[in-house]
Design a protein around this motif. Structure first.
Motif, PDB file in Angstrom:
ATOM      1  N   ALA A  78       0.869  -1.125   0.000  1.00  0.00           N
ATOM      2  CA  ALA A  78       0.147   0.061  -0.033  1.00  0.00           C
ATOM      3  C   ALA A  78       0.959   1.448  -0.025  1.00  0.00           C
ATOM      4  O   ALA A  78       0.401   2.425   0.242  1.00  0.00           O
ATOM      5  CB  ALA A  78      -1.106  -0.079   1.136  1.00  0.00           C
ATOM      6  N   THR A  80       3.299   2.068   2.016  1.00  0.00           N
ATOM      7  CA  THR A  80       3.748   2.435   3.151  1.00  0.00           C
ATOM      8  C   THR A  80       5.187   3.158   2.873  1.00  0.00           C
ATOM      9  O   THR A  80       5.326   4.257   3.595  1.00  0.00           O
ATOM     10  CB  THR A  80       3.632   1.371   4.267  1.00  0.00           C
ATOM     11  N   ASN A  81       6.216   2.466   2.494  1.00  0.00           N
ATOM     12  CA  ASN A  81       7.322   3.130   2.518  1.00  0.00           C
ATOM     13  C   ASN A  81       7.871   4.107   1.445  1.00  0.00           C
ATOM     14  O   ASN A  81       8.452   5.034   1.380  1.00  0.00           O
ATOM     15  CB  ASN A  81       8.312   1.897   2.304  1.00  0.00           C
ATOM     16  N   LYS A  83       5.959   6.189   0.360  1.00  0.00           N
ATOM     17  CA  LYS A  83       5.162   7.530   0.507  1.00  0.00           C
ATOM     18  C   LYS A  83       6.210   8.478   1.476  1.00  0.00           C
ATOM     19  O   LYS A  83       6.287   9.572   1.312  1.00  0.00           O
ATOM     20  CB  LYS A  83       3.828   7.375   1.231  1.00  0.00           C
ATOM     21  N   ALA A  84       6.532   7.352   2.312  1.00  0.00           N
ATOM     22  CA  ALA A  84       7.827   8.309   3.342  1.00  0.00           C
ATOM     23  C   ALA A  84       8.964   8.814   2.340  1.00  0.00           C
ATOM     24  O   ALA A  84       9.227   9.908   2.678  1.00  0.00           O
ATOM     25  CB  ALA A  84       8.221   7.277   4.205  1.00  0.00           C
ATOM     26  N   ALA A  87       7.692  11.590   0.450  1.00  0.00           N
ATOM     27  CA  ALA A  87       7.734  12.911   1.169  1.00  0.00           C
ATOM     28  C   ALA A  87       9.031  13.548   1.243  1.00  0.00           C
ATOM     29  O   ALA A  87       9.102  14.983   1.241  1.00  0.00           O
ATOM     30  CB  ALA A  87       6.859  12.584   2.547  1.00  0.00           C
ATOM     31  N   GLN A  91       9.738  17.300  -0.113  1.00  0.00           N
ATOM     32  CA  GLN A  91      10.204  18.451   0.994  1.00  0.00           C
ATOM     33  C   GLN A  91      11.492  18.774   0.606  1.00  0.00           C
ATOM     34  O   GLN A  91      11.817  20.215   0.783  1.00  0.00           O
ATOM     35  CB  GLN A  91      10.311  18.001   2.457  1.00  0.00           C
ATOM     36  N   LYS A 201      -2.771  -6.561  10.550  1.00  0.00           N
ATOM     37  CA  LYS A 201      -1.331  -6.170  11.485  1.00  0.00           C
ATOM     38  C   LYS A 201      -0.982  -4.782  10.770  1.00  0.00           C
ATOM     39  O   LYS A 201      -0.371  -3.945  11.386  1.00  0.00           O
ATOM     40  CB  LYS A 201       0.008  -7.068  10.615  1.00  0.00           C
ATOM     41  N   GLU A 391      -4.174  12.746   4.406  1.00  0.00           N
ATOM     42  CA  GLU A 391      -3.348  11.693   5.181  1.00  0.00           C
ATOM     43  C   GLU A 391      -3.432  11.853   6.449  1.00  0.00           C
ATOM     44  O   GLU A 391      -3.308  11.027   7.045  1.00  0.00           O
ATOM     45  CB  GLU A 391      -1.877  11.889   4.500  1.00  0.00           C
ATOM     46  N   GLY A 392      -3.460  13.362   6.998  1.00  0.00           N
ATOM     47  CA  GLY A 392      -3.318  13.496   8.510  1.00  0.00           C
ATOM     48  C   GLY A 392      -4.727  12.633   9.030  1.00  0.00           C
ATOM     49  O   GLY A 392      -4.592  12.321  10.148  1.00  0.00           O
ATOM     50  N   THR A 395      -4.533   8.937   8.773  1.00  0.00           N
ATOM     51  CA  THR A 395      -3.503   8.225  10.067  1.00  0.00           C
ATOM     52  C   THR A 395      -4.270   8.297  11.237  1.00  0.00           C
ATOM     53  O   THR A 395      -4.316   6.910  12.034  1.00  0.00           O
ATOM     54  CB  THR A 395      -2.292   9.031  10.179  1.00  0.00           C
TER      55      THR A 395
ATOM     56  N   PHE B 289       5.739  10.704   8.674  1.00  0.00           N
ATOM     57  CA  PHE B 289       5.899  10.190   7.106  1.00  0.00           C
ATOM     58  C   PHE B 289       4.379   9.757   6.632  1.00  0.00           C
ATOM     59  O   PHE B 289       4.495   9.824   5.101  1.00  0.00           O
ATOM     60  CB  PHE B 289       6.963   9.423   6.802  1.00  0.00           C
ATOM     61  N   ARG B 290       3.776   9.431   7.224  1.00  0.00           N
ATOM     62  CA  ARG B 290       2.249   8.942   6.624  1.00  0.00           C
ATOM     63  C   ARG B 290       1.442  10.069   6.852  1.00  0.00           C
ATOM     64  O   ARG B 290       0.600  10.640   6.009  1.00  0.00           O
ATOM     65  CB  ARG B 290       1.930   7.866   7.272  1.00  0.00           C
ATOM     66  N   GLY B 291       1.237  10.320   8.172  1.00  0.00           N
ATOM     67  CA  GLY B 291       0.265  11.657   8.526  1.00  0.00           C
ATOM     68  C   GLY B 291       0.834  12.918   8.219  1.00  0.00           C
ATOM     69  O   GLY B 291      -0.008  13.626   8.477  1.00  0.00           O
ATOM     70  N   TYR B 293       2.341  14.772  10.134  1.00  0.00           N
ATOM     71  CA  TYR B 293       2.240  15.389  11.313  1.00  0.00           C
ATOM     72  C   TYR B 293       3.775  15.640  11.875  1.00  0.00           C
ATOM     73  O   TYR B 293       4.261  14.933  12.558  1.00  0.00           O
ATOM     74  CB  TYR B 293       1.727  14.856  12.526  1.00  0.00           C
TER      75      TYR B 293
END
Lengths: 426, 324
Positions: A78, A80-81, A83-84, A87, A91, A201, A391-392, A395, B289-291, B293
């Motif tokens: 999905a 997860t990694n 997107k990090a 980001a 930035q 999980k 996303e905020g 989460t 990194f997900r939310g 914040y």
């Protein structure tokens, strides 16, 4: 003295080395920018989806042999990694040439709101796409009349998968409403079969069940109102949905929190569990990884109460600001949006094309039916996959759901969602 | 310090020292200074600079993709201490650290004493005990997840003999006293992570203790034996007190690993149902990194830094005192 001289030489040498490495690294980045490598960023590394991406890249290379392409996929379910990683790159003003992003809030309230994306209206006009994609879908990738990305695939999130053999052995019909679901589940439970497989999980799988119940209970319009703030989370209908979610959780496998979604799908495939609620990437997993036959070993219906609706998850690609090789990126996006590109990618990934005029004969039985329903059904954005809300909020919703799955406290879930809903207005 | 004592000698020697110093500064010192300068700058910028930056971000309103560095006071910290997930994280970290360190110390000392008995094949055993240290926590996490999962591995045996196989996914907290928003106590599921972490890090304490045991001269043991002490007494009264300083080092090193743990949990259990195995590191990663914040994430990092500092700073101070 000799020792000192040696030291000096060593020092000079290190300085020289560091100077060299600096100049060579800056040369590298210059080269990168000049040659304009087309870096395609995604999280497509699993079976099927990786093949689809490779087929796309191959097609692109055939048409544009002089543009070098780099597949910059980052593994992880999905995204997860990925997107990090994305980001931090965005930035740091080092965007990839184009990147995978879910249409909806993830794009609009995320990167577009942060002023990181270029509008693509000219590309849509040039390729005459405005009537090739469903209008509701174009709205999902637009903000204030500007279109920001090109949808390549469509996944459906409101699918209930079931083991056909288990259902046939117990003379059961696939449930269409929540009441039918609970009846079927009780019968299965009495026989000692786990009615519903869950692998939370990663908590978004449980959030998917909840959003599907919300869609089924509230109906399309009210469901959409939740994300604009026009319907509050303490509405009685939301409470009712939460109660149904709570009841549904009493039918899941005991070890759900140690499984991921694939492990849960396996339970259904093996017949240890009867049903599973998951997006239709589960079909890709059933067919590609577990070698099951569509509509023979497993069947599907819309999740209880959501018939005629389409929980949409769409992967799209856009053009970030600050990219040098804009022309090449648009070339790639043209291919992504073309019938040829979509039909090269989607049959392999197991998704359906975002265009409504694609070649149906290339898709399996599930794909054909879903393509038909995609044209007719009402679309609803998925919360768990970032299309419905920023996303905020997602989460926080995932956290609230993770607590709820254990504590089963409806009031607390509603409170948490209400508190988090301040994020929706951002 | 005491200028009245032997003034001439004192001043003379200090003169000599300062002259020596000046001479050294001319060549050797400048040279060595030039050598360490790049790393000093790098550490200043990339370690302390960014710690300061994180501290600043943690006091800001930057909780979305768009940086907002306006001053928010302690808002982010207050939010965290009221947050269910962070309270659970603090509880989990506390008990994980406690059990992990105790397990590593106990097992390490036992195995080191065992190896110190001049047994046959000592080097083989030593390698077996040290080997897990060579793995990354991610590998350990994935393997132990397979071993302890209710559907595979060890629990199938437990099931066969009629024992509960669901402890790995248990959400029980013992004794579970209500404290603020969470139940306070030992989360059962944390035990699985402690087993995996202790399995990996015990090798380190074995190595440390073994070195300590080997440094104790044989004469001391002989002398004790001559005085009529039994083997058990020798260990309890002589050997263990002599390796006590090693215990301090092991505790410090293990504490800073366990307070910052991320990879093992992320690979093995994830946050867990009801956040029974969540730790600040995982929360920080997800919320930042997900939310998006960023300020909350920075606040978590600063709290983690402070919690490690509680262990490290007294250690550094005492070891400096020891040097001078």
């Amino acid at each position: 003295m000799k020792k000192k001289a040696l030291l000096f030489i060593a020092l000079a040498f290190t300085l020289l080395l560091s100077a060299c490495s600096q100049s060579s690294s800056s040369d590298d980045t210059n080269n990168k920018k000049n040659s304009g490598k087309l870096e395609i960023f995604s999280w497509w590394t699993g079976a099927g989806e990786e093949d689809g991406l490779k087929a796309l890249i191959k097609l692109f290379k055939e048409k544009n042999p002089d543009i070098p392409v780099e597949n910059a996929a980052v593994a992880g379910g999905a995204g997860t990694n990925a997107k990090a990683v994305l980001a931090s790159r965005m930035q740091g003003n080092d965007p990839p040439a184009t990147f995978q992003v879910h249409g909806g809030a993830e794009l609009n309230d995320g990167w577009v709101a942060a002023d990181k994306m270029e509008p693509l209206n000219d590309l849509y006009d040039k390729e005459k796409w405005n009537d090739k994609f469903p209008k509701q879908l174009i709205d999902m990738v637009s903000k204030d009349g500007k279109i920001y990305s090109v949808p390549v695939d469509i996944h459906r999130g409101n699918v209930l998968w079931y083991n056909k053999k288990v259902f046939a052995d117990n003379n059961l019909q696939a449930p269409k409403t929540l009441d039918e679901f609970f009846k079927v589940a009780d019968k299965l439970k009495a026989k000692g079969i786990t009615p519903l497989a869950l692998g939370d999980k990663e908590p978004w799988t449980a959030t998917m069940i909840f959003e599907n119940i919300l869609l089924g209970t509230l109906g399309n319009e009210d469901y959409q109102k939740l994300w604009t703030g026009d319907l509050k989370f303490d509405d009685p209908k939301v409470k009712k949905a939460a109660e149904s979610f709570k009841k549904m959780l009493s039918y899941v496998n005991d070890d759900h929190s140690s499984r991921n979604w694939q492990d849960a799908s396996q339970l259904v495939a093996k017949g240890d569990a009867a049903m599973n609620i998951m997006g239709d990437w589960a079909k890709g997993y059933f067919v590609n990884d577990l070698k099951l036959k569509v509509n023979e070993d497993f069947g599907w219906v819309a999740t209880p109460g959501s018939e005629g609706q389409f929980m949409i998850i769409t992967d799209t690609f856009g053009l970030p600001k600050g990219v040098k090789n804009t022309k090449d990126v648009k070339q790639f996006l043209s291919l992504l949006g073309s019938v040829e590109g979509q039909d090269a990618f989607n049959p392999l990934k197991g998704s359906i094309p975002a265009r409504t005029d694609a070649d149906e004969s290339k898709y399996d039985e599930y794909g054909k039916q879903t393509m038909k329903e995609f044209k007719e059904a009402k679309l609803a954005p998925s919360l768990a996959h970032g299309s419905a809300a920023p996303e905020g909020f997602v989460t926080k919703a995932n956290q609230a759901v993770n607590i709820f799955v254990t504590q089963k406290n409806v009031g607390q879930l509603i409170d948490s969602l209400n508190q988090a809903s301040s994020e929706l207005k951002k | 310090m005491e200028p009245k004592v032997l003034p001439s000698l004192q001043s003379g020697s200090s003169l000599a020292v300062s002259a020596k110093k000046r001479r050294k500064w001319n060549v050797d010192h400048w040279l060595s200074f030039a050598f360490i300068l790049p790393s000093v700058i790098a550490v200043a910028v990339f370690v302390y600079g960014f710690i300061a930056w994180s501290g600043y971000v943690s006091l800001s309103n930057w909780n979305s993709l768009v940086p907002d560095l306006s001053f928010a006071g302690l808002k982010n910290y207050l939010f965290l201490f009221k947050d269910f997930r962070f309270q659970a994280d603090l509880r989990n970290t506390l008990f994980f650290t406690l059990f992990f360190i105790l397990a590593v110390l106990f097992m390490g000392l036992m195995l080191a004493v065992f190896l110190d008995q001049k047994i046959r094949g000592e080097s083989l055993f030593r390698n077996i005990f040290f080997f897990p240290m060579a793995l990354s926590f991610v590998v350990t996490g994935v393997i132990w997840q397979w071993l302890l999962n209710p559907a595979t591995g060890v629990n199938l045996f437990l099931k066969k003999i009629g024992l509960d196989s669901l402890w790995y996914t248990s959400v029980t907290v013992i004794p579970g006293i209500q404290w603020s928003k969470i139940q306070f106590g030992v989360p059962v599921a944390v035990i699985a992570v402690v087993i995996a972490a202790a399995w990996q890090m015990t090798g380190f304490s074995v190595a440390m203790y073994l070195a300590g045991l080997r440094a104790i001269p044989e004469e001391i043991r002989e002398a004790a034996r001559m005085d009529g002490a039994g083997e058990f007494q020798i260990y309890r009264k002589i050997i263990f007190p002599m390796v006590a300083p090693i215990t301090v080092s092991v505790v410090i090193i293990m504490a800073h690993i366990s307070l910052k743990i991320f990879d093992l949990i992320y690979a093995m259990t994830g946050p867990g149902a009801n956040f029974v195995t969540d730790v600040p590191g995982v929360y920080m990663f997800e919320t930042t990194f997900r939310g998006n914040y960023y300020a909350n994430g920075a606040a978590i990092s600063i709290i983690m830094l402070l919690s490690v500092a509680i262990f490290i700073v007294p250690y550094l101070i005492s070891s400096r005192k020891g040097e001078s």
